[in-house]
Every structure is written in C-alpha cells, then in structure tokens.
Design an enzyme around this catalytic site. Sequence first.
Site, PDB file in Angstrom:
ATOM      1  N   GLU A 111      -0.250  15.187  24.214  1.00  0.00           N
ATOM      2  CA  GLU A 111       0.875  15.322  23.289  1.00  0.00           C
ATOM      3  C   GLU A 111       1.850  16.444  23.634  1.00  0.00           C
ATOM      4  OE1 GLU A 111       1.057  13.872  20.055  1.00  0.00           O
ATOM      5  OE2 GLU A 111      -0.910  12.934  20.079  1.00  0.00           O
ATOM      6  N   HIS A 142       3.989   8.024   7.152  1.00  0.00           N
ATOM      7  CA  HIS A 142       2.660   8.512   6.763  1.00  0.00           C
ATOM      8  C   HIS A 142       2.657   9.054   5.342  1.00  0.00           C
ATOM      9  CE1 HIS A 142       0.899   9.173  11.036  1.00  0.00           C
ATOM     10  NE2 HIS A 142       0.426   8.078  10.498  1.00  0.00           N
ATOM     11  N   LYS A 172       5.796   2.479  26.374  1.00  0.00           N
ATOM     12  CA  LYS A 172       4.759   3.446  25.991  1.00  0.00           C
ATOM     13  C   LYS A 172       4.066   3.988  27.233  1.00  0.00           C
ATOM     14  CE  LYS A 172       1.140   5.057  23.104  1.00  0.00           C
ATOM     15  NZ  LYS A 172       0.231   4.947  21.976  1.00  0.00           N
ATOM     16  N   ASN A 198       6.469   9.469  17.268  1.00  0.00           N
ATOM     17  CA  ASN A 198       6.260   9.687  15.837  1.00  0.00           C
ATOM     18  C   ASN A 198       7.449   9.228  15.002  1.00  0.00           C
ATOM     19  OD1 ASN A 198       3.702  10.735  15.555  1.00  0.00           O
ATOM     20  ND2 ASN A 198       4.377  12.794  16.140  1.00  0.00           N
ATOM     21  N   ARG A 232     -21.521  10.891  28.999  1.00  0.00           N
ATOM     22  CA  ARG A 232     -20.319  11.710  29.255  1.00  0.00           C
ATOM     23  C   ARG A 232     -19.124  10.892  29.749  1.00  0.00           C
ATOM     24  NH1 ARG A 232     -24.285  14.639  31.631  1.00  0.00           N
ATOM     25  NH2 ARG A 232     -25.084  16.349  30.345  1.00  0.00           N
ATOM     26  N   HIS A 260       7.268   7.835  11.511  1.00  0.00           N
ATOM     27  CA  HIS A 260       5.906   8.110  11.052  1.00  0.00           C
ATOM     28  C   HIS A 260       5.811   9.314  10.119  1.00  0.00           C
ATOM     29  CE1 HIS A 260       4.868   5.092  13.966  1.00  0.00           C
ATOM     30  NE2 HIS A 260       3.571   5.191  13.702  1.00  0.00           N
ATOM     31  N   ARG A 309       5.982  12.718  23.896  1.00  0.00           N
ATOM     32  CA  ARG A 309       5.061  11.884  23.125  1.00  0.00           C
ATOM     33  C   ARG A 309       5.383  11.970  21.634  1.00  0.00           C
ATOM     34  NH1 ARG A 309      -0.939  10.364  25.160  1.00  0.00           N
ATOM     35  NH2 ARG A 309      -1.446   8.967  23.456  1.00  0.00           N
ATOM     36  N   HIS A 324       0.254  -0.178   7.618  1.00  0.00           N
ATOM     37  CA  HIS A 324       0.806   0.921   8.401  1.00  0.00           C
ATOM     38  C   HIS A 324       2.209   0.572   8.928  1.00  0.00           C
ATOM     39  CE1 HIS A 324       1.114   4.249  11.179  1.00  0.00           C
ATOM     40  NE2 HIS A 324       1.289   3.394  12.178  1.00  0.00           N
ATOM     41  N   LYS A 375      -6.121   7.608  23.741  1.00  0.00           N
ATOM     42  CA  LYS A 375      -6.650   8.288  22.548  1.00  0.00           C
ATOM     43  C   LYS A 375      -7.748   7.432  21.947  1.00  0.00           C
ATOM     44  CE  LYS A 375      -2.515  10.504  20.656  1.00  0.00           C
ATOM     45  NZ  LYS A 375      -1.731  10.485  19.391  1.00  0.00           N
ATOM     46  N   GLU A 410       6.244  -1.223  15.410  1.00  0.00           N
ATOM     47  CA  GLU A 410       6.059  -0.264  16.502  1.00  0.00           C
ATOM     48  C   GLU A 410       6.944  -0.629  17.702  1.00  0.00           C
ATOM     49  OE1 GLU A 410       4.303   2.424  15.874  1.00  0.00           O
ATOM     50  OE2 GLU A 410       2.857   1.848  14.322  1.00  0.00           O
TER      51      GLU A 410
HETATM   52  N1  LIG Z   1      -5.596   5.209  19.630  1.00  0.00           N
HETATM   53  C1  LIG Z   1      -4.321   5.147  19.325  1.00  0.00           C
HETATM   54  O1  LIG Z   1      -3.459   5.629  20.054  1.00  0.00           O
HETATM   55  C2  LIG Z   1      -3.908   4.445  18.063  1.00  0.00           C
HETATM   56  C3  LIG Z   1      -2.549   4.212  17.814  1.00  0.00           C
HETATM   57  C4  LIG Z   1      -2.198   3.534  16.647  1.00  0.00           C
HETATM   58  C5  LIG Z   1      -3.177   3.104  15.762  1.00  0.00           C
HETATM   59  N2  LIG Z   1      -4.491   3.365  16.016  1.00  0.00           N
HETATM   60  C6  LIG Z   1      -5.550   2.917  15.095  1.00  0.00           C
HETATM   61  O2  LIG Z   1      -5.530   1.508  15.024  1.00  0.00           O
HETATM   62  C7  LIG Z   1      -6.109   1.098  13.792  1.00  0.00           C
HETATM   63  C8  LIG Z   1      -5.311  -0.049  13.221  1.00  0.00           C
HETATM   64  O3  LIG Z   1      -5.356  -1.109  14.120  1.00  0.00           O
HETATM   65  P1  LIG Z   1      -4.849  -2.596  13.775  1.00  0.00           P
HETATM   66  O4  LIG Z   1      -3.570  -2.526  13.042  1.00  0.00           O
HETATM   67  O5  LIG Z   1      -4.900  -3.334  15.047  1.00  0.00           O
HETATM   68  O6  LIG Z   1      -5.882  -3.115  12.701  1.00  0.00           O
HETATM   69  P2  LIG Z   1      -7.471  -3.350  12.736  1.00  0.00           P
HETATM   70  O7  LIG Z   1      -8.039  -2.974  14.020  1.00  0.00           O
HETATM   71  O8  LIG Z   1      -7.980  -2.663  11.528  1.00  0.00           O
HETATM   72  O9  LIG Z   1      -7.585  -4.928  12.575  1.00  0.00           O
HETATM   73  C9  LIG Z   1      -7.068  -5.532  11.447  1.00  0.00           C
HETATM   74  C10 LIG Z   1      -7.774  -6.844  11.091  1.00  0.00           C
HETATM   75  O10 LIG Z   1      -7.276  -7.897  11.904  1.00  0.00           O
HETATM   76  C11 LIG Z   1      -8.336  -8.725  12.367  1.00  0.00           C
HETATM   77  N3  LIG Z   1      -7.898  -9.277  13.648  1.00  0.00           N
HETATM   78  C12 LIG Z   1      -7.736  -8.595  14.807  1.00  0.00           C
HETATM   79  N4  LIG Z   1      -7.220  -9.392  15.737  1.00  0.00           N
HETATM   80  C13 LIG Z   1      -7.059 -10.611  15.181  1.00  0.00           C
HETATM   81  C14 LIG Z   1      -6.548 -11.850  15.655  1.00  0.00           C
HETATM   82  N5  LIG Z   1      -6.062 -11.969  16.892  1.00  0.00           N
HETATM   83  N6  LIG Z   1      -6.524 -12.904  14.811  1.00  0.00           N
HETATM   84  C15 LIG Z   1      -6.962 -12.771  13.538  1.00  0.00           C
HETATM   85  N7  LIG Z   1      -7.448 -11.620  13.027  1.00  0.00           N
HETATM   86  C16 LIG Z   1      -7.491 -10.551  13.837  1.00  0.00           C
HETATM   87  C17 LIG Z   1      -9.516  -7.813  12.446  1.00  0.00           C
HETATM   88  O11 LIG Z   1     -10.716  -8.503  12.327  1.00  0.00           O
HETATM   89  C18 LIG Z   1      -9.283  -6.854  11.269  1.00  0.00           C
HETATM   90  O12 LIG Z   1      -9.846  -7.401  10.114  1.00  0.00           O
HETATM   91  C19 LIG Z   1      -6.178   2.328  12.925  1.00  0.00           C
HETATM   92  O13 LIG Z   1      -7.521   2.750  12.839  1.00  0.00           O
HETATM   93  C20 LIG Z   1      -5.356   3.371  13.674  1.00  0.00           C
HETATM   94  O14 LIG Z   1      -5.827   4.687  13.477  1.00  0.00           O
HETATM   95  C21 LIG Z   1      -4.865   4.016  17.155  1.00  0.00           C
HETATM   96 ZN   LIG Z   2       2.102   3.725  14.068  1.00  0.00          ZN
END
Ligand SMILES: NC(=O)c1ccc[n+]([C@@H]2O[C@H](COP(=O)([O-])OP(=O)(O)OC[C@H]3O[C@@H](n4cnc5c(N)ncnc54)[C@H](O)[C@@H]3O)[C@@H](O)[C@H]2O)c1
Ligand SMILES: [Zn+2]
Length: 365
Positions: A236, A251, A226, A244, A120, A247, A240, A264, A142, A184
Amino acid sequence: VNIPVQLGPRSYRIVVEVGALDRVGALLADLDVGRRAALISDPAVTRLYGERVLASLSGAGFSVTPVQVPEGEGAKTLAVAEASWDALLTAGLDRSSTVLALGGGAVGDVAGFVAATYMRGINFVQIPTTVLAQVDASIGGKTAIDHPKAKNVVGAFHQPRLVVSDPAIVRTLPDREFRSGLAEMVKHGVVLDASYFAELERDAPALCVRDLPALESAIAGSCRLKAGVVERDEREAELRAALNYGHTIGHALEAATSFGRWTHGEAVALGMTAEARLAGRLGVATNDTVSRQERLLIALGLPVRATTVNVEGVLQAMGHDKKARDGRVPFVLSPALGHFQIVRDVKQEDVRAVLETLVESGSHG
Ligand SMILES: NC(=O)c1ccc[n+]([C@@H]2O[C@H](COP(=O)([O-])OP(=O)(O)OC[C@H]3O[C@@H](n4cnc5c(N)ncnc54)[C@H](O)[C@@H]3O)[C@@H](O)[C@H]2O)c1
Ligand SMILES: [Zn+2]
C-alpha cells in the site's frame, strides 16, 4: 487474454477467457508444482462449477482434495482456516503442493490465508467466480480472515502463482451481486483510465445483460488496470490508495447501516457519487466529470441515492476510518476521468453537504 503481472520472482499471469475453467488443470501443469492440490470452495459454487474444475485438474494428472468452507463472510474465520490446515495435512500436502481457491472474494481471502501460512507458504491459485473477485479481490496478493472485532485484520501478503478468470462463470450470480462487482470496474475507470471508462459507457447495456464478449473485455481491462497498480506498488502506498476511490464514504455508509442495507458494491457506487460531488463542490472537478460518473452508475443499475440515511451517523463512522487523523480522512478525488488526487484537508461541512445531496435527490425521483 493473458495479463502478465510483473513482480520479479513472484510474477504470474491472469488468464481471462470464456471457457478457461476447463483449462485450469493444463494451466497449473505449466507451472513447476507438485501433483497434490487442495480445491477450497463453498457449497454453492461447488454445486455449480466444482466438477468441471476437478475434472480438469485430474485430467492433467493432479490428485485433488476438495475442502468445503461456508458461503460468504462466514468463511473468513480462524476456525475455518484451522479446519483447512487439518485437511491439507491429512491429505499429505507438502511445500510443492497447491491450494486453489474456487469462489468469490471470501473464499479467495481465506484460501489465500491458508496457502500463505501452511508450511510458511505454498503455491496458490485463484479461480475467482464473482465479478468483484475477478476484477479486484483476486489481484494484489492480499489475503485475510476476520477478527470478531474487525474485518480483514489478520492476514498476509501472498501472491498467487496464477489467476484463472472465466467470464462465463459470473452469469450465474444473483443480480445484485453481479452489479455490485461492476462498481469496482467503474472505480478503475474513474481514477486510472478515461478510455476504459468510455468503454464501460459504450458497453453498459451489453454488460447489464451479461453479454460474454463485453464481459470478457471489461473484466480483462479492469484486471490490467489493477495489475498495473500492483506492479508499480506492491504494498500500500499512494498509487494503491487510488483504489480507495468511493470507499471512504462507501465504507462509512456500510458501517452506519450495520453492513445490512447495501452490498459492498452498492455502497461504493453511492460513495463514488458522493465523492464525485465533493470534487465538484471543492472545484477540483468539472460538472461533466461528476455527471458522467452518475450516468454510468445509473446505466449499470447501481444506486446513486440513499434515501433516509442518517448523515450524522455516516460522518461519525468516517471518523473511525483507519486513515482518519483528528477526525479528518484523506479523500481520493478525481479531477478528471482517468486521474486522481489525494486531498487531505476536506472540511466536515463539505462532506456533510454532499451526503445531504445523496439523501435529497431521493425525495424527488
Ligand atoms: N483480498 C482483497 O484484495 C479483497 C478485495 C476486495 C474484497 N475482498 C473480500 O471479498 C469478499 C467479498 O467477496 P464477493 O463479493 O466475491 O462475495 P463472496 O465471496 O462473499 O460471495 C458471495 C456469494 O456469491 C456466491 N457465488 C460466488 N460465485 C458465484 C457464481 N459464479 N454463481 C452463483 N453464486 C456465486 C457465493 O457462494 C456466496 O454466497 C469480502 O470478504 C472482502 O473483504 C478482498
Ligand atoms: Zn471495494
């Protein structure tokens, strides 16, 4: 740099500092947590940074179980969460233990979900390794996995106890991944803080070559912005929603191209370009506000043109937006840098017109 996130009993801090990766153990030891921990990461990140983090943690007296998840979006599945729960149980993690996420947003999302649900909810620490994760995904609590039919639909709010962002880590990112995260940052400047936006304008060349002081300052500034939003509005709501910006159209561009054409961040850059032009067209923003955004995106190597995109497909994707009502989506627009406004009655013909300018501006350089 230490950035406090004030959320009453769930308050924590974000540490942004070159070399912070080697201080993870000491920082965790400062919290009142048990000695057992799990380090969730993907193979690529583990290869680059796994040993340093493990050394720091064991040096501070923690007994750590490494848990590997797939790279990228493929990590965000129920099967991966289940395998992680398994590993935590086998290692004997209890309610006082800690899950650490070392990776990009995908690793952070699934590890956070595992931490939120195991017994939990247990202690969670984010060590984001992409720009996007450092300035966006790791802040706000999140967590999520994907459903085969839709992204991020299964999840929970679960605040970390600590976020450790080492700006030097992002120097190993592939170029497109790196620049995507900068989008971002631009978003935060446009809707929340004109002086931060001006800092990005001034530092754009340094950021492009991943200069460490420029990165540290830009990442910390974005985290502060942020965090400020999250503090005032943990779940949200209107404020918040400002995050967006770019986006709504971004999106839709991603969806209309089956998420395969742009990263993205690139889609968000195009979305901001279009939404800035929309604000201009509706008389909400001045030309200068619109053109400064485009110039900064270009300076950061982000796209402001979308040649050959199917405008009708994008409009259709927008109609499927979760926030759509009667085919109209509310837009976050920026009347002036550092400000935002939510506009609910935008006509489809105005959206179509700005989308067409994204395509047109591609045909002549
Ligand atoms: N929780 C939230 O508030 C929130 C907000 C925005 C995005 N997200 C999520 O984040 C995800 C996207 O995250 P991302 O853009 O970080 O991509 P990712 O987590 O998919 O990573 C992208 C790639 O980069 C590589 N990588 C990571 N760090 C590295 C480094 N320092 N050097 C070399 N390679 C590296 C990883 O191995 C992976 O292959 C999505 O799933 C999205 O939904 C969540
Ligand atoms: Zn974004």
